[in-house]
Design a protein around this motif. Sequence first.
Motif, PDB file in Angstrom:
ATOM      1  N   ASP A  21       9.499   0.909   4.811  1.00  0.00           N
ATOM      2  CA  ASP A  21       8.415   1.892   4.758  1.00  0.00           C
ATOM      3  C   ASP A  21       8.948   3.304   4.516  1.00  0.00           C
ATOM      4  O   ASP A  21       8.656   4.243   5.252  1.00  0.00           O
ATOM      5  CB  ASP A  21       7.600   1.849   6.060  1.00  0.00           C
ATOM      6  N   GLY A  22       9.744   3.439   3.463  1.00  0.00           N
ATOM      7  CA  GLY A  22      10.363   4.731   3.160  1.00  0.00           C
ATOM      8  C   GLY A  22       9.536   5.557   2.188  1.00  0.00           C
ATOM      9  O   GLY A  22       8.792   5.033   1.364  1.00  0.00           O
ATOM     10  N   GLN A  23       9.676   6.874   2.301  1.00  0.00           N
ATOM     11  CA  GLN A  23       9.041   7.815   1.370  1.00  0.00           C
ATOM     12  C   GLN A  23      10.164   8.645   0.755  1.00  0.00           C
ATOM     13  O   GLN A  23      10.900   9.322   1.472  1.00  0.00           O
ATOM     14  CB  GLN A  23       8.056   8.742   2.093  1.00  0.00           C
ATOM     15  N   ILE A  24      10.300   8.592  -0.576  1.00  0.00           N
ATOM     16  CA  ILE A  24      11.414   9.266  -1.241  1.00  0.00           C
ATOM     17  C   ILE A  24      10.874  10.165  -2.349  1.00  0.00           C
ATOM     18  O   ILE A  24      10.066   9.736  -3.163  1.00  0.00           O
ATOM     19  CB  ILE A  24      12.410   8.246  -1.835  1.00  0.00           C
TER      20      ILE A  24
ATOM     21  N   LEU B 219       8.609   7.933  -4.657  1.00  0.00           N
ATOM     22  CA  LEU B 219       8.424   6.542  -4.272  1.00  0.00           C
ATOM     23  C   LEU B 219       7.667   6.512  -2.950  1.00  0.00           C
ATOM     24  O   LEU B 219       8.127   7.081  -1.958  1.00  0.00           O
ATOM     25  CB  LEU B 219       9.768   5.825  -4.104  1.00  0.00           C
ATOM     26  N   HIS B 220       6.513   5.861  -2.957  1.00  0.00           N
ATOM     27  CA  HIS B 220       5.713   5.736  -1.744  1.00  0.00           C
ATOM     28  C   HIS B 220       5.901   4.341  -1.147  1.00  0.00           C
ATOM     29  O   HIS B 220       5.782   3.333  -1.854  1.00  0.00           O
ATOM     30  CB  HIS B 220       4.218   5.947  -2.045  1.00  0.00           C
ATOM     31  N   ASN B 221       6.144   4.307   0.154  1.00  0.00           N
ATOM     32  CA  ASN B 221       6.200   3.049   0.902  1.00  0.00           C
ATOM     33  C   ASN B 221       7.219   2.082   0.296  1.00  0.00           C
ATOM     34  O   ASN B 221       6.883   0.983  -0.159  1.00  0.00           O
ATOM     35  CB  ASN B 221       4.821   2.395   0.976  1.00  0.00           C
ATOM     36  N   LEU B 222       8.473   2.494   0.313  1.00  0.00           N
ATOM     37  CA  LEU B 222       9.577   1.688  -0.209  1.00  0.00           C
ATOM     38  C   LEU B 222      10.101   0.743   0.869  1.00  0.00           C
ATOM     39  O   LEU B 222      10.416   1.170   1.981  1.00  0.00           O
ATOM     40  CB  LEU B 222      10.711   2.605  -0.686  1.00  0.00           C
TER      41      LEU B 222
ATOM     42  N   ASP C  66      10.605  -3.119  -3.029  1.00  0.00           N
ATOM     43  CA  ASP C  66       9.160  -3.139  -3.230  1.00  0.00           C
ATOM     44  C   ASP C  66       8.638  -1.718  -3.007  1.00  0.00           C
ATOM     45  O   ASP C  66       8.863  -1.131  -1.943  1.00  0.00           O
ATOM     46  CB  ASP C  66       8.495  -4.108  -2.246  1.00  0.00           C
ATOM     47  N   VAL C  67       7.981  -1.164  -4.028  1.00  0.00           N
ATOM     48  CA  VAL C  67       7.451   0.201  -3.957  1.00  0.00           C
ATOM     49  C   VAL C  67       5.955   0.140  -4.211  1.00  0.00           C
ATOM     50  O   VAL C  67       5.513  -0.355  -5.253  1.00  0.00           O
ATOM     51  CB  VAL C  67       8.127   1.133  -4.988  1.00  0.00           C
ATOM     52  N   GLU C  68       5.180   0.670  -3.272  1.00  0.00           N
ATOM     53  CA  GLU C  68       3.724   0.641  -3.430  1.00  0.00           C
ATOM     54  C   GLU C  68       3.272   1.521  -4.586  1.00  0.00           C
ATOM     55  O   GLU C  68       2.413   1.140  -5.376  1.00  0.00           O
ATOM     56  CB  GLU C  68       3.053   1.089  -2.139  1.00  0.00           C
TER      57      GLU C  68
ATOM     58  N   LEU D 231       5.469   7.377 -15.681  1.00  0.00           N
ATOM     59  CA  LEU D 231       4.912   6.407 -14.741  1.00  0.00           C
ATOM     60  C   LEU D 231       4.025   7.161 -13.768  1.00  0.00           C
ATOM     61  O   LEU D 231       4.422   8.222 -13.252  1.00  0.00           O
ATOM     62  CB  LEU D 231       6.009   5.672 -13.966  1.00  0.00           C
ATOM     63  N   THR D 232       2.824   6.642 -13.507  1.00  0.00           N
ATOM     64  CA  THR D 232       1.889   7.302 -12.599  1.00  0.00           C
ATOM     65  C   THR D 232       1.420   6.309 -11.547  1.00  0.00           C
ATOM     66  O   THR D 232       0.651   5.386 -11.865  1.00  0.00           O
ATOM     67  CB  THR D 232       0.681   7.869 -13.371  1.00  0.00           C
ATOM     68  N   GLU D 233       1.933   6.452 -10.334  1.00  0.00           N
ATOM     69  CA  GLU D 233       1.551   5.602  -9.198  1.00  0.00           C
ATOM     70  C   GLU D 233       1.612   4.121  -9.576  1.00  0.00           C
ATOM     71  O   GLU D 233       0.658   3.361  -9.390  1.00  0.00           O
ATOM     72  CB  GLU D 233       0.164   5.984  -8.684  1.00  0.00           C
TER      73      GLU D 233
END
Length: 956
Positions: free
Chosen positions: A162-165, A178-181, A201-203, A215-217
Amino acid sequence: MKKRIKKALKWTGISFLVMILLLILIPIVFKNQIKEMVVDEVNKNLNAELTVGDFDLTFISTFPNMTIELYDTKLTGKDAFQDVDLVKMEKMTAHVGFWSVLFGEQIEVDEIHIDKPVIDIRILEDGKANYDIVKSDSEKTKEEMEEPSNFKLSLKEYSITDGQIRYDDQLYDMFMVLHNLDHTGKGDLTADKFNFETVSDVEKCTYRMYGVNYLTEVKTDAKVNLLMEFTEKSSKFTFKDNKIKLNQVSCSLEGYYEMFEGYDNMDLKLDASQTSFKDFLSLIPAFYRTGYESMVSSGSLALNGILKGKMDDVNMPAWDFSLKVSKGGVNYKVLSGKITNIKIDAGSKFPGGSDFNKITVDIPEFHAELGKNTLDVNLSMRNLEIDPLVTTGVHANMDLTTIKDYIPLAKNESYSGILDANVDLKGKMSSAESGNYDEFDAKGMIDLQKMKYASTTLTEDVSISRMNIKFSPAQLEITELDAKLGASDFQMKGLISKYFEYLFKEDGQLAGKFDFSSTYLDLDALMNVYPESEPEKPVKKASKKDFSAPAESGPTLVPANIDFELNTAISKAKYNGIIANQIQGRTSINNEVATLKNFSMLAMGGRIGLDGSYDTRDHKNPKFDFSYHLKEVEIAELTKNFLTVGKLAPIAQYAKGRISSNFSMSSNLDDNLMPILNSISSNGDISSRSLAITDVPLLGKIEKATQLKNISNRTIDNFKARFSVNDGKVMLTPFDVKLGKIPTKVSGYTTLEKEMNYKFAMDIPKEQIPEKLLKEVEKDLTMANGLHPNIKVGELPPNIKVNVFAIGDVKNPKITTDLPDVLRQAVKDKVGNIIEDVKETIRDSVQTIIDDKSEEIKAEIEAQKKKILEDAQKRADQVKAEGKRAADAARAEAEKIAQQMIEEAGNNPVKKKIAEAGAKKVREEGEKKAIGIENTANQKADEIMRKANEQANKLG
């Protein structure tokens, strides 16, 4: 035999019990030492500061490994990245070797697991990176260089949950979030050659470069297996079985990436053979976010990429990327239309090396048909580094009303109007720069008519009656723009020059000159054209930090490569409830300065003129200049609508009437574009033919303190005052005013922190002095001197000069006055003060006698005093010296014991840490004892000198 077995079982049981006790007690005993060791190790080697909230240590569940758990951990930058958190972790777990903790010279770390990290990577325009924090040898102290590391990294597994980068590179204009890695890696990192397995896995993944969103979300999944080979010469990573998925696009990498000293070498190939045209469309938000599941597509897709060769500071590897779509079609089951005949042929090639003029970019064909609507685009770019040669064309004929038949629109979203675009450009940059337009071909126009756009994302509909832009080699000409947004209308014409240089040259300048007009502009509505979103319902889970935009690293800058001028003429406008008419002026942007010049309008009952500038040439210290010129403006309207006026002149909110004023201000600005108070410099004036002030709290307080009447509610005629602002203070130039019937000179200042310091110098006519105040003065004099002057007002001087001071908080200042003292003095001047004169005469006579006698004995007394003090000083110095010797001996003994403890601990890091803690305690006790000895000696010495001074003072 039985006894031996029984004895063996007994000692085995005891040993097992001891082992259990050790398993329980060791985490308790070593917990603080290991925590301190971790923090010291990081801070010793990094130009950053590690802070740890809570800490835990256990190994029963992971034996024979010991588990270290760090909670609420932060790694914070220094210098240019002061207060910027590179990493924040809710929890980090590390598995370390149990026996290495007890007996090893280094603690081995073989697993690291990180929960909910927030990683903020930043690179500034000058290349400084906040992750470049490892101290170089030149930055380390001698002790840090000589002391070996307490830890050895022997990783076999790691994970991020659950990382945010966020990656924000201002040097190369790249941004990624990167949201929710969720990421895991397994492999023996201590080996020279091993297989390494990673799963990611990246949300949401967003990537932007040079202002273009690639790349957009995008939902990202990756399973990558690598063969890692480490030798003295290189580190090589070979891609084995791997799969990368971006939304619905599946691809893989083949080949290797090898790092040498000073350069990298690679041979990589992109395989996207399993990706369909529909899968590719999932990368385009317009298709993926609206009805993607029900979309039906046809056509073939070929997506290929090769990257091969050497990369260093001079060279780039060769590449060949291509995208081809043929016979493409898209339709939605719920819509009547179908997008047909989609053709895309795009690619970029480079043979490798350092000659970047060999880079080619080609889009020979991009075509789509939406019924009778057609879209064609082509692009060719050559010689990009020195003198770009660009050939491009855009041809579109669109009935916007029919868009809804081909692409799903949001609820209540609609388009209408006709778009006709036919633009062709071909030429070299050098031709455009030199004005040699015979060799630079640019022609065509973009014409939009009867366009209307409605959406729930806007509070008002947008209408464009006509917009026409003509292209020529020298410029773009906006021949007509007639638009409305709600009740507001605006028209604009103008020229944009140097557009080709701006688009294709890194330092290209864009110039423009425009005329803007409007019959009515509702700025309140325009500023709220985007409706406020409904507040989110509270959720139990804490919200993530918003990483959707690059980190703010300073104030908003005026572009250096824009030179625009806008002439404005607005018949009527509304802003913040204020109606303004006949607005005229000029706005410009040039050389990183935005300027407002000669703006004028009719508003608030009078005429207002405005000038100003916002200067960002010094990127770290922007500044602004602003001035206004008011003529016969209603002061009540001014203070209600401009908070600055209330700050500069708090009394203004209690005034009524018309004022004229000139004001100028300059200040440096902070990152939020707010004035830095101590840098504000300004001056101005204010005048009024008739100004009524009522219910002013300050004047009411003065009335109460002085017992004067009728000064808080007055009409002031022909009022004039000047003021200036410096060092955060609004200074009044002393000015004369009548408070009631009392002539008064006002001076002082108000701070921008709402503190005041004012002086009211009053020349009070004697008939204005309250009778009650005179009686109090008579009573005081009677008690003090036995006098009863019985003075009447008529016997006082015609005017009494009195000062009143107002100091403190603007809302509740402290009022003081010298009025009673001035009255007492006036009474004394009238009746004389015989008693005081007699006292003074007696005092002078006695003093003369004392002065004559004292000279005769002075020399003898001083000699005796000197001898007493000199003898005492010698004894005191001797006592202090003896105390110092004893204290130094105590310190030396403690240091000897401390060093012996450290030497006996050996190289085991935990034992060494415990020994260092014990040695520290011994040193502290030794220092405490030494200080006690010194304090006792100093007290004895002070007592000797005290008694000597006492004896000397008795001599006179």
